[in-house]
Design an enzyme around this catalytic site. Sequence first.
Site, PDB file in Angstrom:
ATOM      1  N   GLU A 135      -8.997  53.940 -32.603  1.00  6.77           N
ATOM      2  CA  GLU A 135      -8.737  54.206 -34.068  1.00  6.77           C
ATOM      3  C   GLU A 135      -8.732  55.561 -34.235  1.00  6.77           C
ATOM      4  O   GLU A 135      -7.836  56.142 -35.025  1.00  6.77           O
ATOM      5  CB  GLU A 135     -10.072  53.921 -35.026  1.00  6.77           C
ATOM      6  CG  GLU A 135     -10.089  54.043 -36.618  1.00  6.77           C
ATOM      7  CD  GLU A 135     -10.579  55.499 -36.647  1.00  6.77           C
ATOM      8  OE1 GLU A 135     -10.586  55.707 -38.067  1.00  6.77           O
ATOM      9  OE2 GLU A 135     -11.001  56.185 -36.010  1.00  6.77           O
ATOM     10  N   ASP A 139     -30.171  51.804 -43.189  1.00  3.83           N
ATOM     11  CA  ASP A 139     -30.679  50.327 -43.465  1.00  3.83           C
ATOM     12  C   ASP A 139     -30.026  49.813 -44.857  1.00  3.83           C
ATOM     13  O   ASP A 139     -29.841  48.678 -44.879  1.00  3.83           O
ATOM     14  CB  ASP A 139     -32.187  50.841 -43.811  1.00  3.83           C
ATOM     15  CG  ASP A 139     -32.915  49.539 -44.188  1.00  3.83           C
ATOM     16  OD1 ASP A 139     -32.807  48.576 -43.469  1.00  3.83           O
ATOM     17  OD2 ASP A 139     -34.239  49.723 -44.579  1.00  3.83           O
TER      18      ASP A 139
END
Length: 437
Positions: free
Chosen positions: A170, A301
Amino acid sequence: MRAFKGFAAGMALALGLGIGQVATAAPAPPVAPAPHAIAAPDISLANVRAHLSQLETIARQYGGSRTAASGGYAASVSYVEQKLKAAGFTTSRQTCTSCSGQSQNLIAEWPHGDANQVIMLGAHLDSVSAGPGINDNGSGSAAILETALTLAKTNPEIAKRVRFGWWADEESGMRGSRHYVNNLPSAERSKIKAYLNFDMIASSNWGHFVYDDVASIKAVFDEYFATLNVPTEGDSEGDGRSDHASFKSAGIPVGGLATGAGDIKSAAQQRKWGGTAGAAFDNCYHRACDTLSNLKDVPMDRNSDAIAYAVWKLAGAGTTTPPGDRVFTNDTDYAITDYGTVNSAVSPTTAGAATSPVQVKITASHTCAEDLRISLTGPSGRSYPVKETGNAPCTQFGSRDFSVPVTGENAGGAWTLVVYDAYAGDTGTLDTWTLTV
């Protein structure tokens, strides 16, 4: 990230909510079930961090980076592939002939759901030569890996196929993802209903950016963050700079998440998310300090759980009759002869929430060999777990009571009851009742 831009009712009955009242349902042709999606699981932050720790160890072993042509990238592919295979995935490697060192993309697909409707997740697995690339883009790679492993572990009923891709090269111009898309036959491209990209999702001075290319996909992510009272913004910094651009250029709907790269956080963004105004979202972007110690747990998270939320919703987890299930269809073997009582502390004329569990009694003639499955959805659209209060599952099925722990539900309105059971060899349709209180 690159550093430059480039249950309709099959049977119906009217039911008062008084205790002991009984009504029976008249037969009608079975209909397809209405969706009753299950909640997405929590993605383990500890597990995500363990994947990132391993990627950092690999980088140290190979000169400090995981560039596409390097042994560090090849070892990263092997690590991800080993985890997927251990979880039951069939994986494939695609050699990218236009990539540095002809490095490889890694593809994995969970073999359930409609193969003609694919939800695909992707993240680039390579780093720049300057550092190990733990936020850019170990973070996205580790998050979708743990999402894949959680999908395999929980194995929900699922309407659509879920496919995962880890892209090569990428950083040199999205070469891996472009190679993948360009080599898909048009019929295969049309099966991908959404591509979700995750590139840098744990920045040290983070924002919460949601790709705004497709409003309906953005809305799914925004819906999750709204449950946390966390505001989001569209991701302008990432436009055209990560692998979703390869899919977007092919006409595939795209979405995704980011926490910011080299752009500077504004005072307004500081008020929104905290952190430091006037500083880059990631001060280690494309630098040697892009390590696990610079990665932040809070956005990692949140974004990992947001990924699972989007996958479970877009892929329709929990919204289909599992393959091999047969439904009670009012024939001689599977005759539902009576829908019994609904007991509640709320009378038919009293508005408000039920204060005791709804009790459901079903009388049928059936001997089962697999699990009986029942669901109940209240007028609010919330689904409630149905637990048997009498015999163990899969005994001779006569009259059995089921308890539904309804809390905070307005009793008035349409309740939807779904009853079906596992029966090998049948694809099954679904019988439903609408109980109008």
